[in-house]
Design an enzyme around this catalytic site. Structure first.
Site, PDB file in Angstrom:
ATOM      1  N   CYS A   4     -21.114 -16.574   7.660  1.00 17.45           N
ATOM      2  CA  CYS A   4     -20.597 -17.284   8.836  1.00 17.45           C
ATOM      3  C   CYS A   4     -19.506 -18.268   8.408  1.00 17.45           C
ATOM      4  O   CYS A   4     -19.737 -19.145   7.573  1.00 17.45           O
ATOM      5  CB  CYS A   4     -21.732 -18.023   9.543  1.00 17.45           C
ATOM      6  N   CYS A   7     -20.464 -21.935   8.953  1.00 15.27           N
ATOM      7  CA  CYS A   7     -21.435 -22.402   7.946  1.00 15.27           C
ATOM      8  C   CYS A   7     -20.713 -22.678   6.630  1.00 15.27           C
ATOM      9  O   CYS A   7     -21.035 -23.641   5.926  1.00 15.27           O
ATOM     10  CB  CYS A   7     -22.551 -21.387   7.748  1.00 15.27           C
ATOM     11  N   ASP A  30      -9.246 -27.469  15.264  1.00 11.67           N
ATOM     12  CA  ASP A  30      -9.073 -26.025  15.395  1.00 11.67           C
ATOM     13  C   ASP A  30      -7.826 -25.604  14.614  1.00 11.67           C
ATOM     14  O   ASP A  30      -6.781 -26.259  14.672  1.00 11.67           O
ATOM     15  CB  ASP A  30      -8.943 -25.624  16.872  1.00 11.67           C
ATOM     16  N   HIS A  46     -27.307 -23.261  12.102  1.00  5.95           N
ATOM     17  CA  HIS A  46     -26.628 -22.058  12.595  1.00  5.95           C
ATOM     18  C   HIS A  46     -27.331 -21.525  13.842  1.00  5.95           C
ATOM     19  O   HIS A  46     -28.469 -21.071  13.775  1.00  5.95           O
ATOM     20  CB  HIS A  46     -26.573 -20.952  11.536  1.00  5.95           C
ATOM     21  N   ASN A  85     -17.356 -20.802  24.669  1.00  9.35           N
ATOM     22  CA  ASN A  85     -17.264 -19.356  24.889  1.00  9.35           C
ATOM     23  C   ASN A  85     -18.552 -18.719  24.380  1.00  9.35           C
ATOM     24  O   ASN A  85     -19.025 -19.053  23.285  1.00  9.35           O
ATOM     25  CB  ASN A  85     -16.052 -18.786  24.152  1.00  9.35           C
ATOM     26  N   GLY A  91     -15.408 -14.370  25.450  1.00  9.64           N
ATOM     27  CA  GLY A  91     -14.279 -14.775  24.614  1.00  9.64           C
ATOM     28  C   GLY A  91     -14.683 -15.407  23.294  1.00  9.64           C
ATOM     29  O   GLY A  91     -13.852 -16.015  22.613  1.00  9.64           O
ATOM     30  N   HIS A  96     -20.965 -18.827  15.686  1.00  8.52           N
ATOM     31  CA  HIS A  96     -21.728 -20.040  15.360  1.00  8.52           C
ATOM     32  C   HIS A  96     -21.364 -20.961  16.515  1.00  8.52           C
ATOM     33  O   HIS A  96     -20.181 -21.295  16.692  1.00  8.52           O
ATOM     34  CB  HIS A  96     -21.274 -20.597  13.999  1.00  8.52           C
ATOM     35  N   HIS A  98     -20.142 -23.386  19.179  1.00  4.69           N
ATOM     36  CA  HIS A  98     -19.183 -24.485  19.043  1.00  4.69           C
ATOM     37  C   HIS A  98     -18.680 -24.917  20.408  1.00  4.69           C
ATOM     38  O   HIS A  98     -18.565 -24.105  21.328  1.00  4.69           O
ATOM     39  CB  HIS A  98     -18.006 -24.097  18.143  1.00  4.69           C
ATOM     40  N   HIS A 100     -15.465 -26.455  22.201  1.00 11.83           N
ATOM     41  CA  HIS A 100     -14.040 -26.808  22.131  1.00 11.83           C
ATOM     42  C   HIS A 100     -13.847 -28.119  22.885  1.00 11.83           C
ATOM     43  O   HIS A 100     -14.361 -28.293  24.002  1.00 11.83           O
ATOM     44  CB  HIS A 100     -13.179 -25.739  22.816  1.00 11.83           C
TER      45      HIS A 100
END
Ligand code: AMP
Ligand code: ZN
Length: 110
Positions: A4, A7, A30, A46, A85, A91, A96, A98, A100
């Site tokens: 990952c 990770c 990002d 995770h 997403n 999308g 893992h 997250h 945004h």
């Protein structure tokens, strides 16, 4: 999780531009920003996606929600957009979970 990418970022196996870290979460920039400020908040645990979150994760998820506005404020954002997403059809590219955090002026994506 060994294969990952996020990770690996947590474990410093690949570099990232970190803006916040504690025992439970990591926030970094990002790599392909869609807004002047585009951060990703991830749990150190995770979790594949929001679809895999269980009741066991409710404290962690709640903690992340309290950290998002703190991180956004520290990044100088007065307003911001959050996006999670979920799944290929949602999308999601990196599996893992997250959040945004986007802002800083100009048109926002999505
Ligand atoms: P998503 O489509 O929600 O899975 O978004 C994954 C995000 O991770 C995208 O916005 C990518 O630009 C970002 N990303 C992928 N690899 C990295 C990396 N090594 N460092 C920072 N951001 C990344
Ligand atoms: Zn992971």
């Amino acid at each position: 999780m060994t294969d990952c990418i996020f990770c690996k970022i947590i474990n410093n196996e690949i570099p990232s531009d970190k803006v916040y870290e504690d025992e439970q979460v990591l926030v970094f920039k990002d790599i392909a920003p869609k807004a002047p400020v585009h951060l990703l908040m991830i749990p150190k645990k995770h979790i594949h996606s929001l679809a895999e979150v269980t009741a066991e994760d409710s404290e962690l998820m709640g903690y992340m929600m309290t950290k998002v506005p703190e991180v956004a404020k520290d990044a100088g954002l007065e307003g911001f957009r959050t996006i999670i997403n979920t799944g290929k059809d949602g999308g999601q590219i990196v599996f893992h979970i997250h959040i945004h955090i986007l802002g800083g002026g100009g048109p926002l994506p999505f």
